[in-house]
Write an enzyme that holds these catalytic residues in place. Structure first.
Site, mmCIF file in Angstrom:
data_model
loop_
_atom_site.group_PDB
_atom_site.id
_atom_site.type_symbol
_atom_site.label_atom_id
_atom_site.label_comp_id
_atom_site.label_asym_id
_atom_site.label_seq_id
_atom_site.Cartn_x
_atom_site.Cartn_y
_atom_site.Cartn_z
ATOM 1 N NE ARG A 67 38.832 42.861 39.635
ATOM 2 C CZ ARG A 67 38.321 41.983 38.768
ATOM 3 N NH1 ARG A 67 37.830 40.846 39.188
ATOM 4 N NH2 ARG A 67 38.311 42.252 37.473
ATOM 5 C CE LYS A 103 34.567 35.916 34.971
ATOM 6 N NZ LYS A 103 35.198 36.670 36.075
ATOM 7 N N PRO A 138 39.000 38.693 30.713
ATOM 8 C CG PRO A 138 39.535 37.080 29.125
ATOM 9 C CD PRO A 138 40.110 37.871 30.242
ATOM 10 C CD GLU A 139 33.657 41.149 33.101
ATOM 11 O OE1 GLU A 139 32.426 41.190 33.177
ATOM 12 O OE2 GLU A 139 34.393 42.043 33.536
#
Ligand SMILES: [Zn+2]
Length: 273
Positions: A262, A53, A2-3
Site C-alpha cells: 500500500r 472497521k 474507510p478506516e
C-alpha cells in the site's frame, strides 16, 4: 477503504436514525441471510457500535448484525420510503416507522447471537480499538513493546488489525509522521521516548480524525491553511497523498513509498531513519 474514524461516523449516523426504534421491516439481499429477516423484525435497536472497521448493530432480542464494508460497502440512511438512486446492490435494509438504514454492496454480513460476538473469529482476532475511549496510550506502548509485534517494521504493523483495530492506510502515514518515526523502524529499536510518542499519536491522530471528519493535521494549522485558500485536499493531511509537496513542519519534500503493498507517505527530515 474507510478506516475506523469513517466507520464510527457512519455508525453515529445510523444510530441517530434507528437506535431505540422498533424495526418494522427487514430485508436481506443475500440468499443465505433471508431466513434471518423474521428473527429481527419487531426487535428494537439497542446500539450501533464499531470494532475496528466492523459495524455492529445490536438488537434487544439478543442478536447482533455484523457487517464489514471491505472496499465497496456503504451504509445510507434515508427517510423511510425514499430509496436512493443507485446502481448498487441492496444487501440489508432496516426500516423503522420513519427511517431506513440501508447497506449497499457489502457481502461480509452475518447475524449472530450477541453473546457469541467475543468468540466470533473476525472480532476475536482484532487488537484494541484505536477509538475505544477507555484505551490509554500506555497500553498501546506495552503492545508496541510486546515481542509479538516489536520486531516488525511499523509500516507493516500499523496495517495489522491484530495489532490495533481501526487504523488503515491514511492513518498509518499520519500517525508515523506525528510521532516522527521512520516507516521502516521496528519498535524494539526505538527509544522509550519514541515509543511513548508513537503510542500517543496512535490514539490522538485517530481520535482527531473521528472528531473532525477525516482531518488529521492540528486544528490551528488546518485553520491557517484553509485561510490561505487551500482546498480541503491540501489541508487535510500532513503527509498522506502529498507526494512532492513541502512538509507543513519543515519544508522538506514529502516522499511516497510502497509498504505492505500500500502507498505510504513520509517526511524524510521529520522522520529520519
Ligand atoms: Zn518535515
Amino acid at each position: 477503504m474507510p478506516e475506523g474514524p469513517e466507520i464510527r461516523r457512519e455508525a453515529d449516523r445510523i444510530e441517530a436514525a434507528i437506535r431505540g426504534r422498533r424495526i418494522e421491516e427487514v430485508y436481506f439481499g443475500l440468499q443465505r441471510l433471508t431466513e434471518w429477516a423474521d428473527a429481527l423484525t419487531g426487535a428494537t435497536v439497542e446500539a450501533v457500535d464499531t470494532r475496528g472497521k466492523a459495524l455492529l448493530t445490536g438488537f434487544d432480542n439478543g442478536y447482533t448484525l455484523y457487517s464489514h464494508n471491505q472496499l465497496y460497502g456503504k451504509w445510507m440512511v434515508r427517510r423511510r420510503g425514499v430509496l436512493p438512486k443507485t446502481n448498487r446492490q441492496l444487501r440489508v435494509a432496516l426500516h423503522t416507522a420513519e427511517s431506513s438504514a440501508l447497506l449497499y454492496s457489502a457481502s461480509t454480513i452475518e447475524v449472530l447471537p450477541t453473546e457469541c460476538l467475543p468468540e466470533f473469529p473476525p472480532i476475536a482476532r482484532l487488537g484494541p480499538d484505536v477509538l475505544d475511549a477507555t484505551l490509554g496510550w500506555k497500553e498501546v506502548a506495552l503492545r508496541l513493546r510486546d515481542p509479538k509485534f516489536s520486531g516488525r517494521a511499523v509500516a507493516a504493523l500499523y496495517l495489522d488489525q491484530h495489532f490495533m483495530a481501526g487504523v488503515g492506510n491514511y492513518l498509518r502515514s499520519e500517525v508515523l509522521f506525528a510521532a516522527g518515526v521512520h516507516p521502516s523502524a521496528r519498535p524494539k529499536d526505538l527509544s522509550t521516548g519514541h515509543i511513548g510518542r508513537l503510542a500517543r499519536a496512535t490514539l490522538s491522530i485517530s481520535r482527531r480524525s473521528y472528531e473532525t471528519g477525516g482531518v488529521t493535521v492540528p486544528k490551528a494549522l488546518a485553520g491557517r491553511l484553509k485561510k490561505e485558500g487551500l482546498p480541503r485536499s491540501a489541508h487535510r493531511f500532513s503527509v498522506f497523498a502529498r507526494q512532492g509537496l513541502p512538509c507543513h513542519q519543515c519544508g522538506e519534500t514529502i516522499t511516497r513509498i510502497n509498504a505492505s503493498s500500500r502507498r505510504l507517505y513520509f517526511c524524510p527530515r521529520c522522520q529520519p531513519e
